[in-house]
Design a protein around this motif. Structure first.
Motif, mmCIF file in Angstrom:
data_model
loop_
_atom_site.group_PDB
_atom_site.id
_atom_site.type_symbol
_atom_site.label_atom_id
_atom_site.label_comp_id
_atom_site.label_asym_id
_atom_site.label_seq_id
_atom_site.Cartn_x
_atom_site.Cartn_y
_atom_site.Cartn_z
ATOM 1 N N THR A 1 0.456 -1.791 -0.092
ATOM 2 C CA THR A 1 -0.395 0.063 0.095
ATOM 3 C C THR A 1 0.528 0.769 0.037
ATOM 4 O O THR A 1 -0.005 2.315 -1.183
ATOM 5 N N PRO A 2 2.103 1.231 0.728
ATOM 6 C CA PRO A 2 2.858 2.868 0.070
ATOM 7 C C PRO A 2 3.467 2.694 -0.937
ATOM 8 O O PRO A 2 3.773 3.839 -1.016
ATOM 9 N N PHE A 3 2.885 2.041 -1.802
ATOM 10 C CA PHE A 3 3.125 2.607 -3.065
ATOM 11 C C PHE A 3 1.763 2.914 -3.946
ATOM 12 O O PHE A 3 1.626 3.082 -5.125
ATOM 13 N N GLY A 4 0.668 2.996 -3.257
ATOM 14 C CA GLY A 4 -0.556 3.177 -3.252
ATOM 15 C C GLY A 4 -1.298 2.266 -4.617
ATOM 16 O O GLY A 4 -2.066 2.013 -5.242
ATOM 17 N N SER B 1 -3.334 -6.607 -0.197
ATOM 18 C CA SER B 1 -2.574 -6.415 -0.246
ATOM 19 C C SER B 1 -0.828 -6.495 -0.387
ATOM 20 O O SER B 1 0.224 -5.733 0.382
ATOM 21 N N GLN B 2 -0.922 -8.171 0.358
ATOM 22 C CA GLN B 2 0.536 -8.998 1.249
ATOM 23 C C GLN B 2 1.639 -9.548 -0.216
ATOM 24 O O GLN B 2 0.708 -10.505 -0.808
ATOM 25 N N VAL B 3 2.672 -9.016 -0.312
ATOM 26 C CA VAL B 3 3.647 -9.706 -1.094
ATOM 27 C C VAL B 3 4.757 -10.588 -0.036
ATOM 28 O O VAL B 3 5.519 -10.147 0.847
ATOM 29 N N ARG B 4 4.512 -11.640 -0.770
ATOM 30 C CA ARG B 4 5.951 -12.592 -0.019
ATOM 31 C C ARG B 4 7.046 -12.583 -0.823
ATOM 32 O O ARG B 4 7.196 -12.923 -2.427
#
Length: 399
Positions: free
Chosen positions: A337-340, A374-377
């Motif tokens: 989410t910090p990248f929009g 919005s989660q990426v591993r």
């Protein structure tokens, strides 16, 4: 004569209709096609100890394991597994009746669930969960009931289990708890207090427990891995799953195991014999030697992975990701989410073209993808230069 015509399309049975190609195969193929750095699938890019590899070569040359090994696994490995459990955790298992060697932890999970579930049984599992859990429960005709781990309110903290939610998820239809610690993908390591509460619940409700502990030697900082089988009432109801791949960096050898009470191992073995029957013959001899390595190996391996975790974590923060600090495993979960951005799957599909890196969207590990939308591993079990290059490429996202 009847049969499929040229226009007939075969279909998966309805239990498996929701499952297609795994996300790991999809993203690894994308990495190959684009020449990207693969920080998606959790396999090291260097081999494990040379003496363990040489033990496998020696077994091949001496003709040990080149034909079918014994169904439960070679005696040398079963004895080594039992000795490991006793030395590390004080758990005493009979190598002949309480240890079973499997084709990696994935087969151990599938065979355990197929052996222990009846159609319609509920399985309570910690979500997000490794994708084979859902498929194995479905193949057994069970119904999965997720209990979702959520990020702690403290910034940078890992995901935590809500014990009240776990207790509320158990019903009269619940047959089994499926526990994973250290937890993939979040990196959470369950505490002694959390494990004690799980054990009390299992005893109170007369539940079986399958506990996936393949990352047992990869815990960092102040975290401690404590096998669930060590708690009161669990020795006779817990099926503990271990694996050599993650501990010794030989994931392609596919050597896993189950330790449990005799009647549980017998049930799992009855299924396993109709899945792979046997596997990994010469490699079983090598892993028997690997499990006897001194504590200095395990301590050094853990320290090296902790350093790689910090290298990747710092790089991801510098690139603009929100990072959830893992206490164990190979993996770091981040938020985009910090990248929009809001859609992790779309983000990961586009990431190779944007900056030449492959990652895994956590949304595929949830029953409701919105829970991890919005989660990426990312995995950090790679060489230092690879991690540095990958984080350098990821900084392009902020430009």
């Amino acid at each position: 004569m009847t049969g499929m015509t040229s226009t007939t399309r075969p279909h998966l049975n309805r239990r498996l209709a929701e499952f297609g190609t795994t996300i790991f195969a999809e993203m690894s193929a994308l990495a190959t096609a684009t020449g990207s750095i693969n920080l998606g699938q959790g396999f090291p890019d260097t081999d494990g100890p040379e003496e363990v590899r040489e033990a496998a070569v020696r077994a091949l040359r001496e003709g040990r394991g080149n034909q079918y090994p014994p169904g439960p696994g070679i005696p040398e490995l079963r004895t080594a597994i039992a000795a490991h459990q006793l030395r590390r955790y004080g758990l005493s298992y009979d190598p002949d009746t309480e240890v079973l060697v499997t084709a990696g932890a994935t087969e151990a999970i599938a065979a355990s669930l197929l052996a222990l579930l009846e159609p319609g049984d509920e399985v309570v599992a910690l979500e997000p969960y490794y994708d084979s859990y859902a498929a194995s429960i479905a193949m057994a005709g069970g119904r999965r009931v997720p209990v979702t781990l959520r990020p702690d309110a403290d910034e940078g903290a890992s995901f935590r289990l809500d014990l009240d939610e776990l207790r509320a998820a158990v019903t009269d239809a619940t047959r089994l708890l499926l526990i994973n610690t250290p937890h993939n993908p979040t990196g959470t390591v369950l505490t002694r207090a959390e494990l004690a509460a799980i054990a009390e619940l299992a005893v109170e409700r007369d539940l079986l427990v399958v506990t996936d502990e393949v990352y047992e030697h990869l815990v960092f900082d102040e975290a401690e891995h404590v096998p669930l089988a060590t708690f009161p009432g669990m020795r006779e109801r817990a099926v503990t799953i271990g694996s050599a791949g993650k501990t010794f960096s030989f994931t392609g050898w596919k050597v896993g195991w189950v330790t449990a009470a005799p009647e549980l191992v017998s049930a799992v073995r009855s299924v396993k014999q109709f899945l792979t029957y046997v596997s990994s013959g010469p490699f079983q001899y090598a892993i028997a030697e690997a499990l006897r390595l001194p504590d200095s190996y395990f301590d050094g391996f853990r320290a090296d992975l902790r350093r790689k975790r910090d290298l990747l974590g710092d790089g991801l923060r510098a690139a603009g990701f929100e990072v959830y600090q893992p206490q164990g495993t190979y993996f770091i979960t981040t938020d985009i989410t910090p990248f929009g951005e809001k859609d992790a799957y779309a983000f990961c599909r586009a990431l190779p073209e944007r900056c030449g890196v492959v990652a895994i969207p956590n949304s595929v590990f949830y029953d409701d993808p919105d829970a991890g939308r919005s989660q990426v591993r990312f995995t950090f079990c790679k060489r230092d230069d690879v991690l540095a290059e990958a984080t350098g490429r990821l900084r392009r996202l902020g430009s």
